[in-house]
Write a protein that holds these residues in place. Structure first.
Motif, PDB file in Angstrom:
ATOM      1  N   SER A 113       0.825  -1.209   0.000  1.00  0.00           N
ATOM      2  CA  SER A 113       0.000   0.000   0.000  1.00  0.00           C
ATOM      3  C   SER A 113       0.861   1.261   0.000  1.00  0.00           C
ATOM      4  O   SER A 113       2.060   1.211   0.277  1.00  0.00           O
ATOM      5  CB  SER A 113      -0.893   0.022   1.248  1.00  0.00           C
ATOM      6  N   PRO A 114       0.221   2.403  -0.221  1.00  0.00           N
ATOM      7  CA  PRO A 114       0.899   3.677   0.034  1.00  0.00           C
ATOM      8  C   PRO A 114       1.240   3.772   1.533  1.00  0.00           C
ATOM      9  O   PRO A 114       0.709   3.015   2.349  1.00  0.00           O
ATOM     10  CB  PRO A 114      -0.147   4.727  -0.352  1.00  0.00           C
ATOM     11  N   ARG A 115       2.098   4.733   1.878  1.00  0.00           N
ATOM     12  CA  ARG A 115       2.505   4.939   3.271  1.00  0.00           C
ATOM     13  C   ARG A 115       1.712   6.079   3.904  1.00  0.00           C
ATOM     14  O   ARG A 115       1.130   6.899   3.215  1.00  0.00           O
ATOM     15  CB  ARG A 115       3.999   5.282   3.334  1.00  0.00           C
ATOM     16  N   ARG A 116       1.775   6.121   5.245  1.00  0.00           N
ATOM     17  CA  ARG A 116       1.106   7.178   6.006  1.00  0.00           C
ATOM     18  C   ARG A 116       1.872   7.394   7.298  1.00  0.00           C
ATOM     19  O   ARG A 116       2.260   6.444   7.960  1.00  0.00           O
ATOM     20  CB  ARG A 116      -0.311   6.723   6.309  1.00  0.00           C
ATOM     21  N   GLY A 147      -4.314   1.152  14.968  1.00  0.00           N
ATOM     22  CA  GLY A 147      -3.404   0.599  13.955  1.00  0.00           C
ATOM     23  C   GLY A 147      -4.152  -0.274  12.969  1.00  0.00           C
ATOM     24  O   GLY A 147      -3.980  -0.156  11.757  1.00  0.00           O
ATOM     25  N   PHE A 148      -5.022  -1.143  13.501  1.00  0.00           N
ATOM     26  CA  PHE A 148      -5.827  -1.982  12.617  1.00  0.00           C
ATOM     27  C   PHE A 148      -6.719  -1.130  11.727  1.00  0.00           C
ATOM     28  O   PHE A 148      -6.822  -1.360  10.526  1.00  0.00           O
ATOM     29  CB  PHE A 148      -6.680  -2.970  13.425  1.00  0.00           C
ATOM     30  N   ILE A 184       4.173   8.253  17.416  1.00  0.00           N
ATOM     31  CA  ILE A 184       4.019   9.481  16.649  1.00  0.00           C
ATOM     32  C   ILE A 184       5.269   9.660  15.793  1.00  0.00           C
ATOM     33  O   ILE A 184       6.387   9.513  16.276  1.00  0.00           O
ATOM     34  CB  ILE A 184       3.820  10.686  17.595  1.00  0.00           C
ATOM     35  N   GLY A 185       5.073   9.932  14.520  1.00  0.00           N
ATOM     36  CA  GLY A 185       6.192  10.092  13.590  1.00  0.00           C
ATOM     37  C   GLY A 185       6.529   8.840  12.810  1.00  0.00           C
ATOM     38  O   GLY A 185       7.261   8.906  11.814  1.00  0.00           O
ATOM     39  N   ASP A 186       6.009   7.677  13.226  1.00  0.00           N
ATOM     40  CA  ASP A 186       6.242   6.452  12.454  1.00  0.00           C
ATOM     41  C   ASP A 186       5.479   6.533  11.137  1.00  0.00           C
ATOM     42  O   ASP A 186       4.350   7.030  11.088  1.00  0.00           O
ATOM     43  CB  ASP A 186       5.766   5.209  13.222  1.00  0.00           C
ATOM     44  N   THR A 187       6.099   6.048  10.088  1.00  0.00           N
ATOM     45  CA  THR A 187       5.462   5.979   8.772  1.00  0.00           C
ATOM     46  C   THR A 187       5.193   4.511   8.488  1.00  0.00           C
ATOM     47  O   THR A 187       6.122   3.700   8.471  1.00  0.00           O
ATOM     48  CB  THR A 187       6.356   6.615   7.696  1.00  0.00           C
ATOM     49  N   ILE A 188       3.925   4.186   8.281  1.00  0.00           N
ATOM     50  CA  ILE A 188       3.520   2.787   8.154  1.00  0.00           C
ATOM     51  C   ILE A 188       2.882   2.523   6.791  1.00  0.00           C
ATOM     52  O   ILE A 188       2.393   3.436   6.136  1.00  0.00           O
ATOM     53  CB  ILE A 188       2.559   2.378   9.291  1.00  0.00           C
ATOM     54  N   HIS A 189       2.931   1.273   6.398  1.00  0.00           N
ATOM     55  CA  HIS A 189       2.259   0.827   5.173  1.00  0.00           C
ATOM     56  C   HIS A 189       1.791  -0.608   5.391  1.00  0.00           C
ATOM     57  O   HIS A 189       2.176  -1.260   6.361  1.00  0.00           O
ATOM     58  CB  HIS A 189       3.185   0.927   3.950  1.00  0.00           C
ATOM     59  N   VAL A 190       0.977  -1.093   4.474  1.00  0.00           N
ATOM     60  CA  VAL A 190       0.453  -2.455   4.524  1.00  0.00           C
ATOM     61  C   VAL A 190       1.118  -3.298   3.443  1.00  0.00           C
ATOM     62  O   VAL A 190       1.284  -2.843   2.313  1.00  0.00           O
ATOM     63  CB  VAL A 190      -1.083  -2.457   4.323  1.00  0.00           C
ATOM     64  N   GLU A 191       1.483  -4.503   3.811  1.00  0.00           N
ATOM     65  CA  GLU A 191       1.914  -5.533   2.856  1.00  0.00           C
ATOM     66  C   GLU A 191       0.890  -6.653   2.972  1.00  0.00           C
ATOM     67  O   GLU A 191       0.625  -7.146   4.060  1.00  0.00           O
ATOM     68  CB  GLU A 191       3.326  -6.021   3.187  1.00  0.00           C
ATOM     69  N   GLU A 192       0.298  -7.012   1.831  1.00  0.00           N
ATOM     70  CA  GLU A 192      -0.820  -7.951   1.827  1.00  0.00           C
ATOM     71  C   GLU A 192      -0.582  -9.063   0.821  1.00  0.00           C
ATOM     72  O   GLU A 192      -0.077  -8.813  -0.270  1.00  0.00           O
ATOM     73  CB  GLU A 192      -2.100  -7.188   1.472  1.00  0.00           C
ATOM     74  N   ASN A 196       6.450  -0.640   9.692  1.00  0.00           N
ATOM     75  CA  ASN A 196       6.916   0.733   9.888  1.00  0.00           C
ATOM     76  C   ASN A 196       8.099   1.062   8.981  1.00  0.00           C
ATOM     77  O   ASN A 196       8.550   0.215   8.191  1.00  0.00           O
ATOM     78  CB  ASN A 196       7.221   1.018  11.367  1.00  0.00           C
ATOM     79  N   GLN A 197       8.614   2.279   9.118  1.00  0.00           N
ATOM     80  CA  GLN A 197       9.681   2.779   8.248  1.00  0.00           C
ATOM     81  C   GLN A 197      10.999   2.025   8.438  1.00  0.00           C
ATOM     82  O   GLN A 197      11.882   2.097   7.585  1.00  0.00           O
ATOM     83  CB  GLN A 197       9.890   4.293   8.459  1.00  0.00           C
ATOM     84  N   ARG A 198      11.141   1.278   9.517  1.00  0.00           N
ATOM     85  CA  ARG A 198      12.356   0.492   9.748  1.00  0.00           C
ATOM     86  C   ARG A 198      12.208  -0.946   9.246  1.00  0.00           C
ATOM     87  O   ARG A 198      13.076  -1.779   9.466  1.00  0.00           O
ATOM     88  CB  ARG A 198      12.703   0.511  11.236  1.00  0.00           C
ATOM     89  N   GLY A 199      11.058  -1.229   8.604  1.00  0.00           N
ATOM     90  CA  GLY A 199      10.816  -2.579   8.105  1.00  0.00           C
ATOM     91  C   GLY A 199      10.322  -3.535   9.177  1.00  0.00           C
ATOM     92  O   GLY A 199      10.256  -4.741   8.939  1.00  0.00           O
ATOM     93  N   GLU A 200       9.955  -3.011  10.349  1.00  0.00           N
ATOM     94  CA  GLU A 200       9.468  -3.842  11.444  1.00  0.00           C
ATOM     95  C   GLU A 200       7.962  -4.063  11.287  1.00  0.00           C
ATOM     96  O   GLU A 200       7.214  -3.113  11.043  1.00  0.00           O
ATOM     97  CB  GLU A 200       9.729  -3.152  12.789  1.00  0.00           C
TER      98      GLU A 200
END
Length: 160
Positions: free
Chosen positions: A29-32, A74-75, A108-116, A140-144
């Motif tokens: 997905s796009p990030r947010r 988060g969900f 706060i400040g984390d950039t997240i995306h979905v991998e499906e 998250n932005q660190r790949g976690e």
């Protein structure tokens, strides 16, 4: 007496029908970026004002070192990010359930995306629909992987 009109669902340009979804198909997905406003709005909407989310000084004393996003938020954000893919736009009939694990904090400040990824599918009793299973990860932005699980959806079959 008024007539009842049936309106066909609007199918998105990237939407997939049951037959077009196969195990192994995957999307990102796009990030947010998560903001303080996300936490404040979710606390206000749900009434969950736990200090781990709303009191920075308290939250600094916890293992997280600061405020974190509510787990259910988060969900909820994952569902929004995933919907931006468009693969279920007009073809998803119902969200039937999930198994969902919270693996790490979202700050706060984390950039997240979905991998499906499609992990399986099954015929249903009705010939116009089928069941599809998706493994969904919120990353998250660190790949976690901070949240993940399986979503079960009832999807339309391609019209004859």
């Amino acid at each position: 007496m008024s007539e009842t009109k049936t309106v066909a669902p609007k199918i998105g340009k990237d939407a997939r029908y049951f037959e077009e979804l196969n195990p192994g198909d995957s999307w990102v997905s796009p990030r947010r970026t998560i903001t303080e406003t996300d936490i404040v709005n979710f606390a206000a909407m749900t009434g969950d004002h736990n200090p781990i989310h709303t009191d920075e000084e308290f939250a600094k004393t916890t293992i997280f070192g600061g405020r974190i996003l509510h787990g259910p938020a988060g969900f909820a954000i994952a569902t929004g990010l995933e919907s931006r893919l468009g693969i279920k736009e007009g073809t998803a009939i119902a969200f039937l359930g999930m198994n969902w694990d919270l693996k790490g904090p979202i700050k706060i400040g984390d950039t997240i995306h979905v991998e499906e990824k499609v992990t399986g599918k099954r015929e249903s009793k009705k010939p116009t629909q089928g069941l599809v299973f998706f493994h969904v990860q919120l990353v998250n932005q660190r790949g976690e992987v901070v949240q993940e699980g399986e979503w079960k959806l009832l999807m339309m079959r391609k019209p004859a």
